[in-house]
Design a protein around this motif. Sequence first.
Motif, PDB file in Angstrom:
ATOM      1  N   GLY A  92       0.815  -1.201   0.000  1.00 23.59           N
ATOM      2  CA  GLY A  92       0.000   0.000   0.000  1.00 23.59           C
ATOM      3  C   GLY A  92       0.849   1.252   0.000  1.00 23.59           C
ATOM      4  O   GLY A  92       2.078   1.201  -0.138  1.00 23.59           O
ATOM      5  N   ARG A  93       0.179   2.376   0.171  1.00 26.78           N
ATOM      6  CA  ARG A  93       0.847   3.672   0.172  1.00 26.78           C
ATOM      7  C   ARG A  93       0.108   4.586   1.124  1.00 26.78           C
ATOM      8  O   ARG A  93      -1.128   4.634   1.124  1.00 26.78           O
ATOM      9  N   GLU A  94       0.859   5.295   1.933  1.00 24.97           N
ATOM     10  CA  GLU A  94       0.289   6.275   2.866  1.00 24.97           C
ATOM     11  C   GLU A  94       0.970   7.619   2.640  1.00 24.97           C
ATOM     12  O   GLU A  94       2.165   7.671   2.335  1.00 24.97           O
TER      13      GLU A  94
ATOM     14  N   ARG B 276       1.843   6.787   9.707  1.00 25.00           N
ATOM     15  CA  ARG B 276       0.618   6.251   9.117  1.00 25.00           C
ATOM     16  C   ARG B 276       0.877   4.901   8.452  1.00 25.00           C
ATOM     17  O   ARG B 276       0.080   3.974   8.569  1.00 25.00           O
ATOM     18  N   ALA B 277       1.982   4.821   7.725  1.00 25.88           N
ATOM     19  CA  ALA B 277       2.323   3.561   7.064  1.00 25.88           C
ATOM     20  C   ALA B 277       2.530   2.459   8.090  1.00 25.88           C
ATOM     21  O   ALA B 277       2.050   1.331   7.905  1.00 25.88           O
ATOM     22  N   LEU B 278       3.217   2.756   9.174  1.00 22.45           N
ATOM     23  CA  LEU B 278       3.442   1.753  10.216  1.00 22.45           C
ATOM     24  C   LEU B 278       2.136   1.314  10.866  1.00 22.45           C
ATOM     25  O   LEU B 278       1.936   0.127  11.132  1.00 22.45           O
ATOM     26  N   ARG B 279       1.234   2.259  11.119  1.00 22.57           N
ATOM     27  CA  ARG B 279      -0.072   1.908  11.683  1.00 22.57           C
ATOM     28  C   ARG B 279      -0.863   1.020  10.725  1.00 22.57           C
ATOM     29  O   ARG B 279      -1.512   0.054  11.133  1.00 22.57           O
ATOM     30  N   THR B 280      -0.798   1.341   9.449  1.00 17.78           N
ATOM     31  CA  THR B 280      -1.516   0.554   8.446  1.00 17.78           C
ATOM     32  C   THR B 280      -0.964  -0.865   8.382  1.00 17.78           C
ATOM     33  O   THR B 280      -1.729  -1.839   8.339  1.00 17.78           O
ATOM     34  N   VAL B 281       0.355  -0.997   8.380  1.00 15.53           N
ATOM     35  CA  VAL B 281       0.982  -2.322   8.358  1.00 15.53           C
ATOM     36  C   VAL B 281       0.603  -3.101   9.616  1.00 15.53           C
ATOM     37  O   VAL B 281       0.240  -4.277   9.544  1.00 15.53           O
TER      38      VAL B 281
END
Length: 70
Positions: free
Chosen positions: A29-31, A42-47
């Motif tokens: 994905g992409r944040e 945000r990317a870390l939270r999404t992962v």
Amino acid sequence: RSEYFIRWSISIEVNDLSSNTVVSYANRGREGHINESEAIARALRTVENDLKNNFKRNMLSYFENNLTIK
């Protein structure tokens, strides 16, 4: 205004003792955000959420379908 985007990808294979893949999981994905450190956060939270929800579901499904109680 400039924006920062972080691309992420996950690729996990769980193998048994004979090196056979029993669970395979991949996602990407992409944040983005106007602040680089917030884009990373945000990317870390999404992962983290992806692993907690989707990968966890795959692992639980494997065990539910393949465990036998003796």
